[in-house]
Design an enzyme around this catalytic site. Structure first.
Site, PDB file in Angstrom:
ATOM      1  N   ASP A   1       4.078  -3.536   7.555  1.00 28.40           N
ATOM      2  CA  ASP A   1       4.751  -2.411   8.515  1.00 28.40           C
ATOM      3  C   ASP A   1       4.063  -2.885   9.717  1.00 28.40           C
ATOM      4  OD1 ASP A   1       1.822  -2.183   7.517  1.00 28.40           O
ATOM      5  OD2 ASP A   1       1.912  -0.199   8.517  1.00 28.40           O
TER       6      ASP A   1
ATOM      7  N   GLU B   1      -0.353  -0.242   6.523  1.00 33.05           N
ATOM      8  CA  GLU B   1      -1.849  -0.646   7.277  1.00 33.05           C
ATOM      9  C   GLU B   1      -1.986   0.185   8.718  1.00 33.05           C
ATOM     10  OE1 GLU B   1      -4.722  -2.673   9.575  1.00 33.05           O
ATOM     11  OE2 GLU B   1      -2.660  -2.346  10.017  1.00 33.05           O
TER      12      GLU B   1
END
Length: 498
Positions: free
Chosen positions: A131, A198
């Protein structure tokens, strides 16, 4: 009374003894931390011939083009894009998916298991996340190339995720794919765990995968995640020589919400002591005037000691004798916000909320104070300290609860196999680089895996200058193909020596 001549002689003797001690420690550390010789010299490693940098850059570009953005407002996430990213990995790395065992956990967790030849050896685990933060443009902050174009131009790959941190994931997948083309099998089991959240705390990705590993009774010789890089032109005393900052410790994190009540009513009739906003503001001022004390963490001490062979003799003497010169180093570090963050627990007021309308007295005021906690401090200590500094019982505080709070992560031993292996590989792939332990002042997914190993290494083999670092979470994030090529060579050698 002692004669002046005797006093002078004793002072001279003490001065000579001090000088000899300083010089002895300098020479001893200069020898202890002398640079490693490359095992290959000018020869190429056999795995270097596997590198197709053009093809690798194009594959990474395809991953950059999928905008797997993590939003703080989780409802804004497009789950279809995360699924598309996972499917793209299958297309780009067919041998990996035909050979390794793959597991998908929830929407954001990807686990791969590469079976090794020797089940007696402890496995290793490699982490990355796919991400990225949003790439919104504001005012003059405009991208030269569109942030999700994955454009390759004049030896540069542009896009969000090139540095943070789809490149790390791609290094690992590309390395596995290339070694599989040679029929290579690792001597021990290798695991990969890729998280998709994350940037918003990793609670659905990394935390979930770590708990699954724990349930299965897995432990690892070492775990490698992001966190630090090869820094060039970031430490002036190295005069341009790059330093591989290998994160062996990680600061903790907690955000406190500080709240004070007020008496709402008409703004024409305020209370004599002022409003809730004023009361909270006075508390914030007291906090900001009372900084946390500075100290050199053992990891940072060892980092400076390892620089001894690479700096001037005068500076080398200082770095080799931190027992004496620590106050001087802390004073110098405190003058720069980046280095200052490495020697103390930091506090930053990041959000302030109060009031609805200009003619209404607010009934409450609150703010968020984010802390990055230096090893040696704890969340409990921070709470006690704040009570003493605020000196106002009306100001209450509690964990804001938006992100998981954690105390600092215990440092790995630089004598451990993981650090030694990275240092050895860097001597071959980046021979002019100084490998040193480092304290990571951010927060990584690796914190969730701390019960599964006693060696966590936070490192990405990319050479970055200050202007490159500024693009991470900023505009114009990009990476050179030369950087990618050397990083891939690093991973190929690392895997081949596992």
């Amino acid at each position: 009374m002692m004669p002046n001549s005797l006093i002078s002689a004793l002072l001279l003797l003490a001065a000579v003894g001090l000088i000899l001690t300083l010089v002895f420690r300098y020479l001893s550390m200069k020898k202890q931390y002398k640079p490693l010789d490359s095992a290959l010299g000018d020869q190429k490693h056999p795995t270097d011939s596997l590198v197709d940098i053009t093809g690798f850059a194009q594959r990474l570009a395809r991953l950059i083009q999928i905008p797997t953005v993590s939003w703080t407002n989780r409802s804004k996430r497009d789950l279809a894009l995360f699924s598309r990213f996972q499917e793209e990995l299958i297309t780009l790395y067919p041998r990996v998916h035909a050979t390794l065992t793959q597991e998908v956990h929830g929407n954001f967790g990807l686990v791969y298991h590469w079976k090794g030849k020797n089940s007696d050896r402890q496995p290793v685990l490699f982490l990355a996340h796919y991400d990225v933060v949003p790439a919104e443009e504001k005012g003059d902050e405009a991208w030269t190339e569109p942030p999700f174009s994955g454009k390759i131009k004049e030896g540069i790959l542009w896009g969000r995720g090139t540095l943070d941190i789809k490149s790390q994931l791609a290094f690992q997948m590309e390395t596995a794919e290339l070694l599989l083309t040679r029929g290579w099998q690792p001597d021990r089991d290798i695991y990969f765990a890729f998280g998709g959240d994350e940037e918003i705390a990793g609670t659905e990705g990394a935390r979930n995968m770590a708990s699954i590993f724990k349930e299965r009774g897995l432990s690892f010789e070492f775990i490698m995640d992001e966190g630090a890089v090869i820094a060039r032109d970031q430490l002036a005393f190295l005069k341009g020589q790059p330093a591989a900052l290998i994160g062996l410790a990680e600061k903790g994190m907690v955000t406190f919400k500080i709240t004070t009540p007020g008496k709402s009513g008409h703004s024409s009739m305020p209370e004599r002591e002022g409003t809730a906003i004023g009361r909270l503001a006075r508390g914030i001022v007291r906090l900001e005037k009372t900084r946390f004390p500075s100290r050199l963490d053992p990891v940072m001490r060892n980092m400076l000691e390892r620089f001894v062979p690479h700096v001037s003799p005068a500076l080398g003497v200082i770095f080799a004798n931190l027992w004496l010169f620590s106050p001087l180093i802390r004073y110098i570090f405190s003058k720069n916000k980046t280095t200052d963050s490495l020697i103390r627990t930091t506090q930053a007021v990041t959000v302030f909320n109060s009031g609805e309308q200009e003619n209404i007295l607010p009934g409450e005021a609150s703010c968020l104070v984010n802390h990055r906690i230096l090893p040696g401090d704890t969340i409990d200590q921070l709470q006690k300290r704040h009570k003493q500094v605020l000196k106002d019982k009306a100001l209450t505080f509690a964990d804001a609860g938006n992100w998981p709070a954690n105390n600092p992560i215990t440092a790995s031993d630089p004598k451990g196999t993981g650090f030694q292996l990275i240092q050895k590989v860097l001597a071959s792939t980046h021979p002019d680089t100084i490998a040193v332990p480092f304290l990571v002042n951010g927060s990584t997914d690796s914190k969730y895996y701390r019960e599964l190993t006693d060696q966590i290494l936070r490192f990405t083999p990319l050479v970055l200058r200050p202007e490159d670092i500024a693009t991470i979470h900023g505009v114009n994030e990009r990476v050179s193909l030369e950087n990618l090529e050397n990083g891939l060579k690093f991973y190929l050698q690392l895997f081949s020596q596992l």
